[in-house]
Design a protein around this motif. Sequence first.
Motif, mmCIF file in Angstrom:
data_model
loop_
_atom_site.group_PDB
_atom_site.id
_atom_site.type_symbol
_atom_site.label_atom_id
_atom_site.label_comp_id
_atom_site.label_asym_id
_atom_site.label_seq_id
_atom_site.Cartn_x
_atom_site.Cartn_y
_atom_site.Cartn_z
ATOM 1 N N LEU A 1 -100.413 7.121 -2.553
ATOM 2 C CA LEU A 1 -101.787 6.496 -2.975
ATOM 3 C C LEU A 1 -101.732 5.774 -4.167
ATOM 4 N N ASP A 2 -101.180 6.378 -5.194
ATOM 5 C CA ASP A 2 -100.866 5.786 -6.711
ATOM 6 C C ASP A 2 -100.186 4.545 -6.243
ATOM 7 N N ARG A 3 -99.519 4.385 -5.393
ATOM 8 C CA ARG A 3 -98.365 3.161 -5.277
ATOM 9 C C ARG A 3 -99.316 2.078 -4.566
ATOM 10 N N SER A 4 -99.917 2.477 -3.509
ATOM 11 C CA SER A 4 -100.787 1.476 -2.588
ATOM 12 C C SER A 4 -102.069 1.223 -2.703
ATOM 13 N N LYS A 5 -102.832 2.452 -3.176
ATOM 14 C CA LYS A 5 -104.291 2.405 -3.269
ATOM 15 C C LYS A 5 -104.975 2.323 -2.019
ATOM 16 N N THR A 6 -104.356 2.797 -0.910
ATOM 17 C CA THR A 6 -105.021 2.524 0.477
ATOM 18 C C THR A 6 -105.596 3.629 0.819
ATOM 19 N N TYR A 7 -106.633 4.176 0.273
ATOM 20 C CA TYR A 7 -107.363 5.305 0.439
ATOM 21 C C TYR A 7 -107.867 5.504 1.975
ATOM 22 N N LYS A 8 -108.648 4.590 2.508
ATOM 23 C CA LYS A 8 -109.207 4.616 3.570
ATOM 24 C C LYS A 8 -108.196 4.541 4.685
ATOM 25 N N GLU A 9 -107.222 3.755 4.560
ATOM 26 C CA GLU A 9 -106.369 3.737 5.702
ATOM 27 C C GLU A 9 -105.203 5.183 5.689
ATOM 28 N N THR A 10 -105.077 5.587 4.441
ATOM 29 C CA THR A 10 -104.175 6.776 4.468
ATOM 30 C C THR A 10 -104.909 8.056 4.989
ATOM 31 N N THR A 11 -106.200 7.946 4.558
ATOM 32 C CA THR A 11 -106.803 9.177 5.071
ATOM 33 C C THR A 11 -107.149 9.130 6.688
ATOM 34 N N LEU A 12 -107.510 8.192 7.245
ATOM 35 C CA LEU A 12 -107.601 7.870 8.719
ATOM 36 C C LEU A 12 -106.384 8.179 9.285
ATOM 37 N N VAL A 13 -105.248 7.764 8.778
ATOM 38 C CA VAL A 13 -104.017 7.923 9.597
ATOM 39 C C VAL A 13 -103.762 9.337 9.638
ATOM 40 N N VAL A 14 -103.823 10.205 8.437
ATOM 41 C CA VAL A 14 -103.602 11.539 8.335
ATOM 42 C C VAL A 14 -104.632 12.141 9.050
ATOM 43 N N TYR A 15 -105.873 11.985 9.018
ATOM 44 C CA TYR A 15 -106.669 12.739 9.984
ATOM 45 C C TYR A 15 -106.542 12.604 11.431
ATOM 46 N N ILE A 16 -106.296 11.436 12.099
ATOM 47 C CA ILE A 16 -105.720 11.291 13.438
ATOM 48 C C ILE A 16 -104.495 12.057 13.808
ATOM 49 N N MET A 17 -103.502 12.065 12.676
ATOM 50 C CA MET A 17 -102.318 12.859 13.148
ATOM 51 C C MET A 17 -102.794 14.379 12.947
ATOM 52 N N THR A 18 -103.731 14.948 12.050
ATOM 53 C CA THR A 18 -104.089 16.333 12.209
ATOM 54 C C THR A 18 -104.627 16.590 13.633
ATOM 55 N N VAL A 19 -105.586 15.728 14.144
ATOM 56 C CA VAL A 19 -105.865 15.945 15.706
ATOM 57 C C VAL A 19 -104.549 16.148 16.641
ATOM 58 N N VAL A 20 -103.850 15.289 16.513
ATOM 59 C CA VAL A 20 -102.544 15.370 17.400
ATOM 60 C C VAL A 20 -101.748 16.496 17.095
ATOM 61 N N GLY A 21 -101.631 16.951 15.870
ATOM 62 C CA GLY A 21 -100.945 18.030 15.541
ATOM 63 C C GLY A 21 -101.644 19.411 16.162
ATOM 64 N N MET A 22 -102.908 19.529 15.955
ATOM 65 C CA MET A 22 -103.566 20.450 16.453
ATOM 66 C C MET A 22 -103.774 20.688 17.974
ATOM 67 N N VAL A 23 -103.953 19.573 18.590
ATOM 68 C CA VAL A 23 -103.410 19.739 19.994
ATOM 69 C C VAL A 23 -102.187 20.170 20.597
ATOM 70 N N VAL A 24 -101.220 19.680 19.794
ATOM 71 C CA VAL A 24 -99.892 19.925 20.201
ATOM 72 C C VAL A 24 -99.600 21.639 19.922
ATOM 73 N N TYR A 25 -100.272 22.150 18.906
ATOM 74 C CA TYR A 25 -100.225 23.554 18.397
ATOM 75 C C TYR A 25 -100.903 24.372 19.573
ATOM 76 N N THR A 26 -101.998 23.911 19.810
ATOM 77 C CA THR A 26 -102.814 24.742 20.873
ATOM 78 C C THR A 26 -102.044 24.754 22.131
#
Length: 532
Positions: free
Chosen positions: A380-405
């Motif tokens: 974030l300090d280098r790219s300042k892409t707050y929205k894009e980074t937050t969205l990608v991380v959130y989507i990958m959280t969902v994927v990770g939770m599904v696989v863990y389940t």
Amino acid sequence: MVNEDPNQQEQNGTPAQDPALRVDHSASGHQSVSTHPSVSMHPSVSAHPSVSIHPAVSARPSSSAHPSMLAQSGGLARPSSSCPEDLSVIKVSKRRWVVVLLFSCYSMCNAFQWIQYGSINNIFMHFYGVSAFAIDWLSMCYMLTYIPLLLPVAWLLEKFGLRTIALTGSALNCLGAWVKLGSLKPHLFLVTVLGQIICSVAQVFILGMPSRIASVWFGANEVSTACSIAVFGNQLGIAIGFLVPPVLVPNIEDQDKLAYHISIMFYIIGGVATLLFILVIIVFKEKPKHPPSRAQSLSYALASPDASYLSSIVRLFRNLNFVLLVITYGLNAGAFYALSTLLNRMVILHYPGEEVNAGRIGLTIVIAGMLGAVISGIWLDRSKTYKETTLVVYIMTVVGMVVYTLTLNLGHLWVVFITAGTMGFFMTGYLPLGFEFAVELTYPESEGMSSGLLNVSAQVFGIIFTISQGQIIDNYGTMPGNIFLCVFLTLGAVLTAFIRADLRRQKANKETPENSTSLLSQSAEQRPLLGS
């Protein structure tokens, strides 16, 4: 356009001058904010569209700006004695790393005390002779206490500053740790509850601090990394809380030996909490001599002792992007709290007698999340892409939770370690992203208030998810309980996509002197519109 460059902050020992904000000492003895002499303060002057307006700043719309415009009562506030000495100097302090690391340490100590019961839930059930739900409440009391105390503590942060809040939080954390030493008999469960409640109050003085410390002490190209380090301590405490209790407190039948092992854990944490409290007294300072960034300098200039605290909250809830972030952050963090609290129970259901490995799985989740938090902060300090980074991380959280389940009940612990770690990398790595995104969306509002509201949302959803998932696990099994969380995380990812990337702090850091003056003018004009 003047961009703040890290090299600008300190070159050959000479601090950079900010032409947009200079404090002028006029003959009247008042401090005043100098503005560009050619810019009129007439209402027709428009503010930069990206900059949030602070309603506490007012001026007479019909008067022209003078190079040494005096602050009026109810007008543009004079920098108070708590502000840095010279707002025109942009310079980072060498002490900033000591401050953030010390905060990270006592936040770690407090987080350890949150999870130390949940990580060996079955052992404390046996020792105190209480239900699993009673032990769960030792974790949930942290969430419950935070909700009513947020606003008073956020007010104290604005009124008395970082040092007072740091001292109070570390002192309560120390007190709670020593109170627990009075609960080493099976009939003294209420004493351990009291100690945990004291620690939960300490947490209110801790959770909202990372983004505030980052903004007050760190330059524009360091704030996200600093916030990640501050959150890092809390996550490390949870990680240690998963790892150490199962090692120090074995699952044995003899009550006296069990009390001895519990006392060792309590004495260690009491000693560490005491040492950190002493260090906070000695080391922790209110703020640096000079503001570390243009945005912070402008924030000091816009600050007013007469600002309405309630109107700040109203403005935040009128900010649709921030409201969406509050909801999505709460869904993610609440799911993490529920998973952390119930992890021991879920693992033991499928892998009986594996208390130590249950703790190690929790450790894996948090360590992976800490790595994700640091990487995302640097990115974030280098790219300042707050929205894009937050969205990608959130989507990958969902994927990770599904696989863990889907892999928890396969009968292979090594698979659970991998899938849980992958989920944790994104789920807990998201937490500092939310803090920094909130500051960007709400600048120049108080960082303590914006992060505090995020944490309230997390506590509310944490309580709801912990109770609901616990009941689902008890009645239907672990998979339905985890699917329950997957549904709400998916909802959070969808809502995140609707957040607009209105990065106000970044735009303030790029303001020209003329635009900064226009901001001050427009701030004055907006006061009667937004209300006090």
